[in-house]
Design a protein around this motif. Structure first.
Motif, short mmCIF file in Angstrom:
data_model
loop_
_atom_site.label_atom_id
_atom_site.label_comp_id
_atom_site.label_asym_id
_atom_site.label_seq_id
_atom_site.Cartn_x
_atom_site.Cartn_y
_atom_site.Cartn_z
N MET A 190 34.76 41.55 46.05
CA MET A 190 33.60 40.76 45.65
C MET A 190 32.30 41.32 46.22
O MET A 190 31.22 41.03 45.70
CB MET A 190 33.76 39.31 46.11
N ALA A 191 32.39 42.11 47.29
CA ALA A 191 31.18 42.63 47.93
C ALA A 191 30.48 43.69 47.08
O ALA A 191 29.32 44.03 47.35
CB ALA A 191 31.53 43.22 49.30
N VAL A 192 31.16 44.20 46.06
CA VAL A 192 30.58 45.21 45.17
C VAL A 192 30.33 44.56 43.82
O VAL A 192 31.27 44.35 43.04
CB VAL A 192 31.51 46.43 45.01
N PRO A 193 29.08 44.21 43.50
CA PRO A 193 28.82 43.53 42.22
C PRO A 193 29.26 44.37 41.04
O PRO A 193 29.07 45.59 41.00
CB PRO A 193 27.29 43.35 42.24
N GLN A 194 29.86 43.70 40.07
CA GLN A 194 30.30 44.36 38.85
C GLN A 194 29.13 44.47 37.87
O GLN A 194 28.35 43.53 37.71
CB GLN A 194 31.44 43.58 38.21
N ASP A 195 29.01 45.62 37.24
CA ASP A 195 27.96 45.84 36.25
C ASP A 195 28.43 45.24 34.93
O ASP A 195 29.09 45.91 34.12
CB ASP A 195 27.68 47.33 36.12
N ALA A 196 28.12 43.97 34.72
CA ALA A 196 28.67 43.26 33.56
C ALA A 196 27.67 42.24 33.06
O ALA A 196 26.70 41.89 33.73
CB ALA A 196 29.98 42.57 33.95
N GLY A 197 27.95 41.74 31.85
CA GLY A 197 27.19 40.64 31.29
C GLY A 197 27.93 39.35 31.58
O GLY A 197 28.10 38.95 32.72
N ALA A 198 28.42 38.69 30.51
CA ALA A 198 29.23 37.50 30.70
C ALA A 198 30.53 37.87 31.43
O ALA A 198 31.10 38.94 31.20
CB ALA A 198 29.54 36.85 29.36
N PHE B 157 36.38 40.70 31.59
CA PHE B 157 37.52 39.83 31.83
C PHE B 157 38.02 40.13 33.23
O PHE B 157 38.59 41.20 33.49
CB PHE B 157 38.62 40.07 30.80
N ALA B 158 37.80 39.19 34.15
CA ALA B 158 38.11 39.42 35.56
C ALA B 158 39.49 38.96 35.96
O ALA B 158 39.93 39.23 37.09
CB ALA B 158 37.06 38.72 36.44
N GLY B 159 40.21 38.29 35.06
CA GLY B 159 41.49 37.73 35.48
C GLY B 159 41.29 36.80 36.66
O GLY B 159 40.23 36.20 36.84
N ASP B 160 42.31 36.71 37.52
CA ASP B 160 42.21 35.81 38.66
C ASP B 160 41.51 36.42 39.86
O ASP B 160 41.55 35.85 40.96
CB ASP B 160 43.60 35.31 39.05
N LEU B 161 40.85 37.54 39.66
CA LEU B 161 39.93 38.00 40.69
C LEU B 161 38.73 37.07 40.78
O LEU B 161 37.99 37.08 41.78
CB LEU B 161 39.47 39.43 40.40
N VAL B 162 38.52 36.25 39.75
CA VAL B 162 37.46 35.25 39.79
C VAL B 162 38.05 33.89 39.38
O VAL B 162 38.60 33.74 38.29
CB VAL B 162 36.30 35.61 38.85
N PHE B 163 37.95 32.94 40.31
CA PHE B 163 38.26 31.54 40.04
C PHE B 163 36.95 30.76 40.02
O PHE B 163 36.09 30.97 40.89
CB PHE B 163 39.12 30.95 41.16
N VAL C 170 34.35 36.48 32.27
CA VAL C 170 35.41 35.53 31.95
C VAL C 170 36.35 35.45 33.14
O VAL C 170 37.05 36.42 33.44
CB VAL C 170 36.18 35.95 30.69
N PRO C 171 36.36 34.33 33.86
CA PRO C 171 37.28 34.21 35.00
C PRO C 171 38.69 33.93 34.54
O PRO C 171 38.93 33.61 33.36
CB PRO C 171 36.69 33.03 35.77
N ASP D 34 46.04 43.38 40.36
CA ASP D 34 44.94 42.87 39.54
C ASP D 34 44.29 43.98 38.70
O ASP D 34 44.09 45.09 39.19
CB ASP D 34 43.86 42.24 40.43
N LEU D 35 43.93 43.62 37.48
CA LEU D 35 43.32 44.57 36.55
C LEU D 35 42.18 43.86 35.83
O LEU D 35 42.34 42.72 35.38
CB LEU D 35 44.37 45.04 35.54
N THR D 36 41.03 44.52 35.74
CA THR D 36 39.90 43.95 34.98
C THR D 36 39.72 44.71 33.68
O THR D 36 40.15 45.86 33.54
CB THR D 36 38.59 44.02 35.79
#
Length: 331
Positions: free
Chosen positions: A244-252, A220-226, A254-255, A208-210
């Motif tokens: 998932m336990a480490v929140p990503q520093d992001a705005g919108a 863009f989270a790819g399929d790390l987020v459904f 995209v799953p 997986d790559l974001t």
């Protein structure tokens, strides 16, 4: 087939060069033959619907469905980011045909060069339109394990999709390997607009790559987020929970599937609940000493109360229960 690597200023210029271009292309695609040949303005090509989710960030939202419930496999979310000098595409779709439709959507918005294609992971709904963008001049980037994953599974994926949809929707589709591997993190520059690529440990898959657009904070989270579609475990369940336990520093955000989220909790809360319940039910089955033949149905039954929150739940949860049981029984 749409041959995208040769833009021309006029239709006449295209007609003069098209026979040679088509002949050269077909030499590299010996299973195909030329019946007719036409030069078409990019604006007239069939195009995917896309919408802008942030300044210069455009997304195609696929239907929330699994392959078996789709007529063509065009189920993943795809996107592109337009920089001052060039464009980066994030995921290429399930087939050459979908890659072509994404290319046409890009060209309706911008004629800047497409410099990069980032593949978020190996699954065909994200990776199998890649050849279109290589022909358009893009360098293809992916996780350091992506090439091995595609080499190991790509042919089987392609055969399965061809059996599922028939040869028409999959015509011209080939497995394409990345040009550059990302092991930790890598920044790509679109002319003063920087995208940060980050490789994840095994989670949804093992590759997986974001992609984070630093200008807008869009991830863009790819399929790390459904979202809405039942998550599929094809890598590591504990690893996915850890990610998932480490929140990503992001705005919108995209799953890979489902609607765009406006913050981290909105993006992952339902998925976190599902995967936590899957982990707990699997642990309970293993602690009870159940064999897999009894453990998987027990896990599926334990997760039944969550079914109303997810599409394609019955088919996917059994697959997840099997994957989780196999992984956790060796802890």
């Amino acid at each position: 087939m749409t041959l995208v690597g040769h833009p021309f200023p006029t239709v006449e210029a295209c007609r003069a060069a098209a026979p040679r271009i088509a002949s050269d292309w077909l030499k590299d695609h010996p299973a195909l033959v030329r019946d007719a040949l036409a030069c078409t303005p990019a604006a007239d090509l069939p195009a995917l619907p896309v919408r802008q989710v942030a300044d210069g960030v455009h997304v195609h939202l696929g239907p929330v469905a699994q392959f078996e419930d789709s007529p063509d496999g065009w189920i993943a979310n795809l996107g592109f980011v337009i920089g001052p000098d060039s464009i980066a595409v994030i995921d290429a779709g399930a087939s050459r045909a979908q890659g072509q439709a994404l290319f046409a959507a890009i060209r309706r918005i911008s004629d800047k060069p497409i410099s990069h294609l980032v593949i978020t992971h190996m699954h065909p709904d994200h990776a199998f339109g890649a050849e279109v963008f290589r022909e358009a001049g893009a360098a293809i980037l992916g996780h350091e394990r992506l090439a091995d994953a595609l080499q190991g599974r790509g042919r089987t994926y392609l055969d399965n999709l061809t059996r599922l949809y028939g040869p028409g929707p999959m015509i011209g589709t080939r497995v394409v390997l990345p040009d550059k591997a990302v092991g930790g993190s890598l920044d790509i520059d679109l002319g003063g607009r920087v995208l940060s690529l980050t490789a994840a440990p095994p989670a949804h898959s093992d590759n997986d790559l974001t992609v984070l657009d630093r200008a807008t904070g869009t991830l863009f989270a790819g399929d790390l987020v459904f979202r809405d579609l039942t998550p599929i475990v094809d890598g590591s369940l504990p690893g996915w929970l850890d990610w998932m336990a480490v929140p990503q520093d992001a705005g919108a955000i995209v799953p890979g599937h489902g609607p765009v989220a406006q913050n981290w909790d909105e993006a992952v809360s339902a998925q976190r609940d599902f995967l936590t319940a899957l982990h707990r039910a699997t642990r309970e089955a293993l602690d009870a000493g159940l064999p897999m033949s009894e453990g998987v149905p027990a896990i599926v039954d334990a997760l039944a109360p969550l079914a109303g929150r997810w599409k394609s739940f019955p088919e996917s949860v059994a697959r997840d229960a099997t994957a989780a049981f196999k992984e956790l029984e060796w802890e």
